[in-house]
Design a protein around this motif. Sequence first.
Motif, PDB file in Angstrom:
ATOM      1  N   ARG A 120      32.068 -19.118 -15.171  1.00 17.73           N
ATOM      2  CA  ARG A 120      31.188 -18.906 -14.019  1.00 17.73           C
ATOM      3  C   ARG A 120      31.492 -17.553 -13.403  1.00 17.73           C
ATOM      4  O   ARG A 120      32.655 -17.207 -13.198  1.00 17.73           O
ATOM      5  N   HIS A 135      24.816 -15.352  -5.848  1.00 16.29           N
ATOM      6  CA  HIS A 135      24.371 -16.262  -6.899  1.00 16.29           C
ATOM      7  C   HIS A 135      25.337 -16.313  -8.077  1.00 16.29           C
ATOM      8  O   HIS A 135      26.018 -15.337  -8.382  1.00 16.29           O
ATOM      9  N   CYS A 187      22.579 -15.013 -13.158  1.00 20.40           N
ATOM     10  CA  CYS A 187      23.102 -15.374 -11.831  1.00 20.40           C
ATOM     11  C   CYS A 187      21.933 -15.692 -10.894  1.00 20.40           C
ATOM     12  O   CYS A 187      21.490 -14.838 -10.112  1.00 20.40           O
ATOM     13  N   THR A 188      21.448 -16.917 -11.010  1.00 19.02           N
ATOM     14  CA  THR A 188      20.311 -17.350 -10.203  1.00 19.02           C
ATOM     15  C   THR A 188      20.627 -18.578  -9.362  1.00 19.02           C
ATOM     16  O   THR A 188      19.805 -18.988  -8.552  1.00 19.02           O
ATOM     17  N   TYR A 189      21.811 -19.158  -9.544  1.00 20.03           N
ATOM     18  CA  TYR A 189      22.150 -20.408  -8.875  1.00 20.03           C
ATOM     19  C   TYR A 189      22.936 -20.171  -7.586  1.00 20.03           C
ATOM     20  O   TYR A 189      23.813 -19.315  -7.531  1.00 20.03           O
ATOM     21  N   GLU A 190      22.623 -20.986  -6.571  1.00 22.18           N
ATOM     22  CA  GLU A 190      23.323 -20.897  -5.287  1.00 22.18           C
ATOM     23  C   GLU A 190      24.766 -21.368  -5.416  1.00 22.18           C
ATOM     24  O   GLU A 190      25.630 -20.923  -4.662  1.00 22.18           O
ATOM     25  N   ALA A 243      27.502 -23.408  -8.649  1.00 21.53           N
ATOM     26  CA  ALA A 243      27.605 -23.949 -10.005  1.00 21.53           C
ATOM     27  C   ALA A 243      29.033 -24.422 -10.232  1.00 21.53           C
ATOM     28  O   ALA A 243      29.980 -23.869  -9.666  1.00 21.53           O
ATOM     29  N   VAL A 282      24.428 -27.457 -11.197  1.00 23.73           N
ATOM     30  CA  VAL A 282      23.986 -26.195 -10.598  1.00 23.73           C
ATOM     31  C   VAL A 282      23.072 -26.484  -9.410  1.00 23.73           C
ATOM     32  O   VAL A 282      22.283 -27.429  -9.427  1.00 23.73           O
ATOM     33  N   ALA A 303      20.073 -25.139  -7.069  1.00 29.29           N
ATOM     34  CA  ALA A 303      18.944 -24.212  -6.991  1.00 29.29           C
ATOM     35  C   ALA A 303      17.980 -24.718  -5.926  1.00 29.29           C
ATOM     36  O   ALA A 303      17.608 -25.902  -5.934  1.00 29.29           O
ATOM     37  N   TRP A 342      20.506 -30.137  -6.500  1.00 29.89           N
ATOM     38  CA  TRP A 342      21.412 -30.122  -7.641  1.00 29.89           C
ATOM     39  C   TRP A 342      20.722 -30.624  -8.903  1.00 29.89           C
ATOM     40  O   TRP A 342      19.926 -31.553  -8.854  1.00 29.89           O
ATOM     41  N   HIS A 345      16.583 -30.876 -10.968  1.00 28.08           N
ATOM     42  CA  HIS A 345      17.153 -30.732  -9.634  1.00 28.08           C
ATOM     43  C   HIS A 345      16.536 -31.775  -8.705  1.00 28.08           C
ATOM     44  O   HIS A 345      15.327 -31.981  -8.715  1.00 28.08           O
TER      45      HIS A 345
END
Length: 142
Positions: A87, A93, A107-110, A112, A122, A124, A128, A141
């Motif tokens: 990670r 992100h 790197c798009t996830y708040e 992980a 993850v 988003a 989750w 999610h």
Amino acid sequence: MADIAHVTDPLPLYPVQEAGRFGFMNRRGETVIEPQYLRVSSFFDGVARVLVETDGAERWGYIDPRGEWIAPPQWDDARDFAEGRARVQAGLHWGFIDRRGDLVIPCTYENAFGFSESLSAVLANGKWGFILTDGTLAIDHR
């Protein structure tokens, strides 16, 4: 760059601190990677996370037991490898790199978590879900 001794034996390496910097020594107490890092993790599965200052900012990268970069220091935060993925955080992100240091899940996830049994939780858009090691969404999610 500091002189780095060639690692010829499979002995584990251990963090060592000298003059406020971290490097690594072997079981015989010999310095293998000169102290040069702000912070380090222990070697895990042949890779260690290291923090350096570059361009006025602190950045994480990954090195091998010879002190060579697997992933150059470019991450705001970084975690250990699990199931071939680590990670990494860019800004706010999270995404994942592979053992070559390539960003394989952007790197798009708040938030992980590390992979376990081929899944990573993850976050988003405040919800989750779970992805596979190739980044495919496995569980929506919610």
